[in-house]
Scaffold this motif. Structure first.
Motif, PDB file in Angstrom:
ATOM      1  N   ARG A   1       0.833  -1.215   0.000  1.00  0.00           N
ATOM      2  CA  ARG A   1       0.000   0.000   0.000  1.00  0.00           C
ATOM      3  C   ARG A   1       0.860   1.254   0.000  1.00  0.00           C
ATOM      4  N   GLN A   2       1.964   1.232   0.753  1.00  0.00           N
ATOM      5  CA  GLN A   2       2.853   2.388   0.777  1.00  0.00           C
ATOM      6  C   GLN A   2       3.515   2.606  -0.581  1.00  0.00           C
ATOM      7  N   LEU A   3       3.872   1.513  -1.253  1.00  0.00           N
ATOM      8  CA  LEU A   3       4.459   1.635  -2.585  1.00  0.00           C
ATOM      9  C   LEU A   3       3.443   2.211  -3.569  1.00  0.00           C
ATOM     10  N   CYS A   4       2.198   1.786  -3.457  1.00  0.00           N
ATOM     11  CA  CYS A   4       1.168   2.272  -4.384  1.00  0.00           C
ATOM     12  C   CYS A   4       0.870   3.757  -4.181  1.00  0.00           C
ATOM     13  N   ARG A   5       1.149   4.274  -2.980  1.00  0.00           N
ATOM     14  CA  ARG A   5       0.955   5.708  -2.756  1.00  0.00           C
ATOM     15  C   ARG A   5       1.972   6.535  -3.537  1.00  0.00           C
ATOM     16  N   ASP A   6       3.134   5.938  -3.777  1.00  0.00           N
ATOM     17  CA  ASP A   6       4.159   6.594  -4.603  1.00  0.00           C
ATOM     18  C   ASP A   6       3.872   6.222  -6.056  1.00  0.00           C
ATOM     19  N   ARG A   7       3.377   7.175  -6.822  1.00  0.00           N
ATOM     20  CA  ARG A   7       2.953   6.883  -8.185  1.00  0.00           C
ATOM     21  C   ARG A   7       4.100   6.378  -9.045  1.00  0.00           C
ATOM     22  N   PHE A   8       5.275   6.946  -8.862  1.00  0.00           N
ATOM     23  CA  PHE A   8       6.405   6.526  -9.688  1.00  0.00           C
ATOM     24  C   PHE A   8       6.825   5.100  -9.342  1.00  0.00           C
ATOM     25  N   ALA A   9       6.808   4.764  -8.047  1.00  0.00           N
ATOM     26  CA  ALA A   9       7.131   3.394  -7.649  1.00  0.00           C
ATOM     27  C   ALA A   9       6.088   2.421  -8.173  1.00  0.00           C
ATOM     28  N   ALA A  10       4.823   2.815  -8.112  1.00  0.00           N
ATOM     29  CA  ALA A  10       3.761   1.956  -8.653  1.00  0.00           C
ATOM     30  C   ALA A  10       3.926   1.777 -10.158  1.00  0.00           C
ATOM     31  N   LEU A  11       4.342   2.847 -10.846  1.00  0.00           N
ATOM     32  CA  LEU A  11       4.571   2.762 -12.284  1.00  0.00           C
ATOM     33  C   LEU A  11       5.716   1.792 -12.590  1.00  0.00           C
ATOM     34  N   CYS A  12       6.800   1.868 -11.817  1.00  0.00           N
ATOM     35  CA  CYS A  12       7.927   0.954 -12.012  1.00  0.00           C
ATOM     36  C   CYS A  12       7.511  -0.488 -11.752  1.00  0.00           C
ATOM     37  N   LEU A  13       6.703  -0.695 -10.702  1.00  0.00           N
ATOM     38  CA  LEU A  13       6.243  -2.046 -10.385  1.00  0.00           C
ATOM     39  C   LEU A  13       5.371  -2.594 -11.505  1.00  0.00           C
ATOM     40  N   CYS A  14       4.471  -1.767 -12.032  1.00  0.00           N
ATOM     41  CA  CYS A  14       3.616  -2.202 -13.139  1.00  0.00           C
ATOM     42  C   CYS A  14       4.443  -2.492 -14.387  1.00  0.00           C
ATOM     43  N   PHE A  15       5.462  -1.656 -14.643  1.00  0.00           N
ATOM     44  CA  PHE A  15       6.315  -1.865 -15.814  1.00  0.00           C
ATOM     45  C   PHE A  15       7.066  -3.188 -15.716  1.00  0.00           C
ATOM     46  N   LEU A  16       7.643  -3.474 -14.555  1.00  0.00           N
ATOM     47  CA  LEU A  16       8.379  -4.722 -14.384  1.00  0.00           C
ATOM     48  C   LEU A  16       7.446  -5.931 -14.458  1.00  0.00           C
ATOM     49  N   THR A  17       6.228  -5.769 -13.960  1.00  0.00           N
ATOM     50  CA  THR A  17       5.254  -6.858 -14.074  1.00  0.00           C
ATOM     51  C   THR A  17       4.913  -7.121 -15.534  1.00  0.00           C
ATOM     52  N   LEU A  18       4.747  -6.055 -16.314  1.00  0.00           N
ATOM     53  CA  LEU A  18       4.460  -6.219 -17.738  1.00  0.00           C
ATOM     54  C   LEU A  18       5.637  -6.857 -18.472  1.00  0.00           C
ATOM     55  N   VAL A  19       6.849  -6.469 -18.098  1.00  0.00           N
ATOM     56  CA  VAL A  19       8.036  -7.068 -18.721  1.00  0.00           C
ATOM     57  C   VAL A  19       8.091  -8.566 -18.429  1.00  0.00           C
ATOM     58  N   ALA A  20       7.844  -8.935 -17.164  1.00  0.00           N
ATOM     59  CA  ALA A  20       7.847 -10.352 -16.813  1.00  0.00           C
ATOM     60  C   ALA A  20       6.755 -11.115 -17.566  1.00  0.00           C
ATOM     61  N   ALA A  21       5.563 -10.505 -17.673  1.00  0.00           N
ATOM     62  CA  ALA A  21       4.474 -11.153 -18.404  1.00  0.00           C
ATOM     63  C   ALA A  21       4.817 -11.302 -19.882  1.00  0.00           C
ATOM     64  N   ALA A  22       5.470 -10.272 -20.458  1.00  0.00           N
ATOM     65  CA  ALA A  22       5.859 -10.348 -21.866  1.00  0.00           C
ATOM     66  C   ALA A  22       6.885 -11.454 -22.091  1.00  0.00           C
ATOM     67  N   GLY A  23       7.784 -11.657 -21.121  1.00  0.00           N
ATOM     68  CA  GLY A  23       8.753 -12.738 -21.253  1.00  0.00           C
ATOM     69  C   GLY A  23       8.105 -14.108 -21.172  1.00  0.00           C
ATOM     70  N   LEU A  24       7.150 -14.248 -20.265  1.00  0.00           N
ATOM     71  CA  LEU A  24       6.459 -15.532 -20.134  1.00  0.00           C
ATOM     72  C   LEU A  24       5.603 -15.842 -21.358  1.00  0.00           C
ATOM     73  N   LEU A  25       5.014 -14.797 -21.933  1.00  0.00           N
ATOM     74  CA  LEU A  25       4.122 -14.972 -23.081  1.00  0.00           C
ATOM     75  C   LEU A  25       4.810 -14.673 -24.404  1.00  0.00           C
ATOM     76  N   ALA A  26       6.139 -14.708 -24.417  1.00  0.00           N
ATOM     77  CA  ALA A  26       6.880 -14.381 -25.635  1.00  0.00           C
ATOM     78  C   ALA A  26       6.468 -15.220 -26.840  1.00  0.00           C
ATOM     79  N   PRO A  27       6.223 -16.528 -26.702  1.00  0.00           N
ATOM     80  CA  PRO A  27       5.786 -17.297 -27.886  1.00  0.00           C
ATOM     81  C   PRO A  27       4.469 -16.799 -28.473  1.00  0.00           C
ATOM     82  N   LEU A  28       3.623 -16.198 -27.636  1.00  0.00           N
ATOM     83  CA  LEU A  28       2.346 -15.690 -28.129  1.00  0.00           C
ATOM     84  C   LEU A  28       2.458 -14.259 -28.645  1.00  0.00           C
ATOM     85  N   LEU A  29       3.357 -13.468 -28.050  1.00  0.00           N
ATOM     86  CA  LEU A  29       3.462 -12.056 -28.409  1.00  0.00           C
ATOM     87  C   LEU A  29       4.437 -11.804 -29.556  1.00  0.00           C
TER      88      LEU A  29
END
Length: 296
Positions: free
Chosen positions: A5-33
């Motif tokens: 919750r504290q991380l989500c209050r920091d918009r930039f930290a939340a943005l970095c967390l979302c970006f890294l999550t998307l990167v990880a998802a893109a790596g897992l789904l690379a055969p589809l993407l």
């Protein structure tokens, strides 16, 4: 959950967390993407510029750069994350035993850590690679073998801060088992510190594996990896700089996001840093001051 919750209050930290999550998802789904086979050689498309079919163009063998970037997430990000988790797990076991048991157990384990830490990390990693051979698997093994000692020493310090707490002593008096005490009472309070040191090491490990692949010691062709893509584009870095731009930007963005997230974690765990950030960032202060929300 409180830390999240504290991380989500920091918009930039939340943005970095979302970006890294998307990167990880893109790596897992690379055969589809991935739009094309990253290893397919098409010499007719050698050094072809970006187009509707190949958004980032083609490399010196006519391979799709975008597909190789997506597949390169796996060794450059996901497998490094696995090696980090293994190193932290080994270091946590050693650190908990040394910090909680004390005495001769602490002395023996810390002397082993001192021996491991007495050698430069890069030199020992290169030595392990020289013994085991080049390749991604051997680099990950070298990371796990060489980095656990540093995690063990840091985690030991964190555990020692809580091992003598009153509630831990009370649990011992009641006859609670040592393993249960460590998992129930010490691990939850030490976990944030472990998260901070893990995130701070993650970025350096990404740079290291990219550097080893750039030198030809990491993942081998025809597999895709960001550092190896930079190495392959060296010969045309002035005539075709865009071939180095894509993997270079990917490394910079991911490592920067990891470092910013690590800084946000440290700020969230330090009340003084969190308070100073609230003063300098009105949006964060307003979010933290809303009813029903706690401030560390």
């Amino acid at each position: 959950m409180k830390l999240l919750r504290q991380l989500c209050r920091d918009r930039f930290a939340a943005l970095c967390l979302c970006f890294l999550t998307l990167v990880a998802a893109a790596g897992l789904l690379a055969p589809l993407l991935a739009p094309h086979d990253p290893t397919a050689v098409q010499m007719a498309l050698r050094y072809a510029p970006p187009s509707a079919s190949y958004w980032l163009g083609n490399d010196h063998l006519g391979r799709c750069v975008l597909s190789r970037i997506l597949y390169g997430i796996r060794p450059s990000f996901l497998w490094v994350l696995v090696a980090l988790a293994l190193s932290v797990a080994i270091g946590a076991v050693v650190g908990f035993l040394a910090g909680y048991c004390r005495g001769w157990t602490d002395a023996v384990l810390m002397r082993i850590c001192d021996v491991m830490l007495s050698f430069p990390g890069y030199v020992m990693t290169l030595a392990v690679i020289g013994i085991l051979g080049v390749g991604l698997d051997n680099i990950l093994i070298a990371f796990a073998l060489m980095k656990w000692a540093w995690f063990a020493r840091v985690i030991r310090t964190s555990v020692m801060q809580f091992a003598d707490a009153d509630y831990v002593k009370f649990s011992r008096t009641l006859g609670v088992g040592h393993v249960r005490i460590m998992f129930k009472h010490i691990l939850p309070v030490a976990l944030p510190d472990i998260a901070v040191i893990s995130s701070s090491a993650f970025g350096s490990m990404i740079l290291q594996i990219s550097g080893f692949s750039f030198l030809g010691l990491g993942i081998q062709a025809p597999n895709a990896e960001w550092g190896m893509m930079l190495s392959e584009a060296r010969s045309v870095m002035f005539s075709r700089p865009e071939l180095m731009l894509a993997p270079g930007v990917a490394i910079v963005l991911v490592v920067s996001a990891v470092n910013f997230l690590s800084d946000a974690l440290q700020t969230a765990l330090d009340p003084k840093l969190f308070a100073s950030r609230r003063e300098t960032r009105p949006g964060l202060a307003a979010a933290a001051a809303r009813p029903g929300r706690e401030v560390a």
